[in-house]
Design a protein around this motif. Structure first.
Motif, PDB file in Angstrom:
ATOM      1  N   GLY A 260      23.762  11.303 -19.722  1.00 61.47           N
ATOM      2  CA  GLY A 260      23.811  10.329 -20.509  1.00 61.47           C
ATOM      3  C   GLY A 260      24.732   9.256 -20.786  1.00 61.47           C
ATOM      4  N   ALA A 261      25.848   9.199 -20.024  1.00 63.85           N
ATOM      5  CA  ALA A 261      26.709   8.317 -19.641  1.00 63.85           C
ATOM      6  C   ALA A 261      26.166   7.317 -18.638  1.00 63.85           C
ATOM      7  N   ALA A 262      25.485   7.852 -17.677  1.00 70.51           N
ATOM      8  CA  ALA A 262      24.689   7.008 -16.704  1.00 70.51           C
ATOM      9  C   ALA A 262      23.314   6.428 -17.566  1.00 70.51           C
ATOM     10  N   ALA A 263      22.745   6.887 -18.315  1.00 71.52           N
ATOM     11  CA  ALA A 263      21.584   6.452 -18.791  1.00 71.52           C
ATOM     12  C   ALA A 263      22.105   5.198 -19.644  1.00 71.52           C
ATOM     13  N   ILE A 264      22.937   5.452 -20.612  1.00 72.05           N
ATOM     14  CA  ILE A 264      23.442   4.727 -21.750  1.00 72.05           C
ATOM     15  C   ILE A 264      24.262   3.157 -21.089  1.00 72.05           C
ATOM     16  N   THR A 265      24.724   3.304 -20.069  1.00 67.48           N
ATOM     17  CA  THR A 265      25.742   2.376 -19.383  1.00 67.48           C
ATOM     18  C   THR A 265      24.823   1.606 -18.277  1.00 67.48           C
ATOM     19  N   ALA A 328      20.015  11.806 -28.819  1.00 64.47           N
ATOM     20  CA  ALA A 328      20.107  10.814 -29.936  1.00 64.47           C
ATOM     21  C   ALA A 328      20.886   9.432 -29.640  1.00 64.47           C
ATOM     22  N   PRO A 329      22.191   9.502 -29.225  1.00 68.11           N
ATOM     23  CA  PRO A 329      22.921   8.243 -28.994  1.00 68.11           C
ATOM     24  C   PRO A 329      22.216   7.415 -28.108  1.00 68.11           C
ATOM     25  N   SER A 398      28.545  14.144 -28.026  1.00 64.51           N
ATOM     26  CA  SER A 398      27.356  13.291 -27.973  1.00 64.51           C
ATOM     27  C   SER A 398      28.099  11.928 -28.655  1.00 64.51           C
ATOM     28  N   PHE A 399      28.735  12.025 -29.706  1.00 64.85           N
ATOM     29  CA  PHE A 399      29.384  10.666 -30.154  1.00 64.85           C
ATOM     30  C   PHE A 399      30.104   9.960 -29.274  1.00 64.85           C
ATOM     31  N   ALA A 400      30.522  10.617 -28.051  1.00 63.07           N
ATOM     32  CA  ALA A 400      31.424   9.893 -27.264  1.00 63.07           C
ATOM     33  C   ALA A 400      30.559   8.713 -26.461  1.00 63.07           C
ATOM     34  N   LEU A 401      29.288   9.136 -26.417  1.00 62.65           N
ATOM     35  CA  LEU A 401      28.351   8.290 -25.757  1.00 62.65           C
ATOM     36  C   LEU A 401      28.105   7.056 -26.603  1.00 62.65           C
ATOM     37  N   ILE A 402      28.069   6.955 -27.855  1.00 62.08           N
ATOM     38  CA  ILE A 402      27.961   5.850 -28.816  1.00 62.08           C
ATOM     39  C   ILE A 402      29.093   4.921 -28.693  1.00 62.08           C
ATOM     40  N   GLY A 403      30.439   5.510 -28.277  1.00 64.80           N
ATOM     41  CA  GLY A 403      31.744   4.766 -28.368  1.00 64.80           C
ATOM     42  C   GLY A 403      31.768   4.070 -26.922  1.00 64.80           C
TER      43      GLY A 403
END
Length: 439
Positions: A260-265, A328-329, A398-403
């Motif tokens: 998810g960190a790869a996807a979101i950034t 979700a994030p 999961s909320f770490a991804l929002i941050g």
């Protein structure tokens, strides 16, 4: 002192790197049940160090089994009891470990003895009635002691063994009921057939159970029922698990946050130790990311995700419902809405993972529509927020991804990740090049 909150700063560049996550919670607790009930010694490697593992191991120690847990080496040596604990009685505290209370309830119902299983306040709200009814079909003597909510723990077991035969179990609340009955079945006095009524949620976890049982020497047959699309499972009995050496895979659910960190950034992250052929259905989360526009690379001993521009999707997450909180994030930063379906049973986990998740995402500014079976997330403009975790490890992770994309995201009770991943924020911090800011 236990920290009250944690923050990450938004990342300045796409996240790139490798990560190795701890052993699978789901496989660890299944392997501990089979090893404890087996004849002979088992050596489990890759064992997850977590609250759930502690709870399961302490329960078997209370029942007289000999276990040695080398946490640094991630190895547990356990001398199996051959289906009958040396101490045939005990008052077992299970905290909020759903796998532990459901698997132990079934296993101990197959033995001779007197047992009581209880946990924290939230555990007394988590359903177990379908498991109790299914075990009673097989001759078990057990009941809920929860007068205000008789569908939930505490559970009192008068162990008289299982006579075998045919049992029914509902599949729409938790696949753990079926998995628990499957793992206990070899110790019945005659073969067992378990019929699943209704939809079976999280089916990959049942397939995982069968695979772990096979490694300990017991086969499971699965077939569609004659008059419906529902399944039934057959296990020969009486049989015994055989002690063995068993290697536990890294946790696919934990890996989802790093993908998810790869996807979101828009970055590139490789998780070591997993492959497309993993026992855990949650590696299928990578397929979800591909539908959203990401690229995936599969190796013999790794899965890598390359982030690309994200688009919203309409997706049934029934089979991999533990990764809904990861999705979700990510959906918050996609182009267009994301509709998540098929996860009504998520309301009965560590917290209400539909209603409570929606509440927290709205605090950040997301437009979230709550459905009976899931969520619709519409991207919007986001702002700082303090996010509750409800003592749910998956909320915090999961909320770490929002941050990573939104300044001022404060996550409360960060040590609730001890349930499955005690060093989560440190490991994620190493990947993104930050030290988590605890307060």
């Amino acid at each position: 002192m236990k920290p009250q909150s944690v923050q990450f700063e938004p990342v300045a560049a796409p996240v790139s790197g490798k990560a190795r996550v701890p052993g699978s919670k789901s496989i660890t607790n299944r392997a501990l049940i089979c090893a404890a009930m087996a004849r002979g010694e088992s050596v489990l490697s890759g064992v997850l160090e977590s609250e759930d593992t502690e709870v399961m191991i302490e329960a078997w120690r209370t029942l007289g089994l000999t276990l040695h847990w080398d946490k640094q080496a991630e190895v547990v040596r356990i001398e199996g009891c051959g289906g009958q604990p040396p101490t045939p009685h005990g008052d077992l505290f299970i905290a909020n470990s759903g796998t532990s209370i459901r698997f132990l309830t079934a296993a101990l119902a197959a033995t001779q003895g007197e047992y009581r299983l209880d946990g924290v306040a939230r555990m007394r709200e988590r359903p177990i009635a379908d498991l109790i009814h299914g075990l009673r079909d097989l001759g078990a003597d057990l009941r809920s002691e929860n007068e205000s909510n008789p569908n939930c723990p505490p559970v009192r077991i008068h162990g008289r063994g299982l006579h075998g035969g045919v049992a029914q179990v509902a599949g729409n609340v938790s696949s753990q009921f079926l998995s628990g009955m499957m793992m206990a079945a070899p110790y019945a006095r005659a073969p067992i057939a378990i019929q699943v009524t209704g939809e079976l949620v999280s089916k990959p976890y049942v397939e995982m159970t069968a695979a772990v049982m096979q490694s300990f020497g017991v086969s499971v047959e699965s077939h569609p029922s004659e008059n419906s699309a529902n399944l039934h499972y057959k296990i020969n009995a009486p049989m015994h698990y055989r002690g063995c050496e068993y290697a536990i895979e890294p946790d696919g659910s934990a890996a989802s946050y790093f993908w998810g960190a790869a996807a979101i950034t828009g970055g590139r992250v490789r998780v070591q130790g997993l492959s497309r052929g993993a026992l855990q259905g949650d590696v299928g989360f990578v397929d979800v990311l591909e539908k959203m526009g990401c690229e995936a690379i599969y190796g013999e001993d790794f899965i890598e995700v390359i982030g690309k521009p994200l688009r919203g999707i309409d997706i049934d997450m029934n089979a991999i419902s533990d990764t809904v909180q990861t999705l979700a994030p990510i959906a918050m930063f996609a182009e267009g809405p994301t509709r998540i379906r098929g996860v009504a049973h998520n309301r009965h986990k560590e917290t209400d993972r539909i209603g409570d998740l929606a509440k927290e995402l709205r605090k950040v500014g997301a437009q979230v529509t709550e459905h009976e079976d899931g969520l619709t997330i519409q991207p919007g403009a986001y702002h700082p927020a303090v996010l509750e975790t409800y003592h749910d490890h998956r909320m915090a992770m999961s909320f770490a991804l929002i941050g990573m994309r939104t300044p001022g995201i404060t996550i409360l009770d960060p040590r609730c990740t001890n349930k499955t991943f005690p060093r989560y924020f440190e490991v994620m911090g190493e990947l993104i090049g930050q030290s988590p800011c605890y307060r």
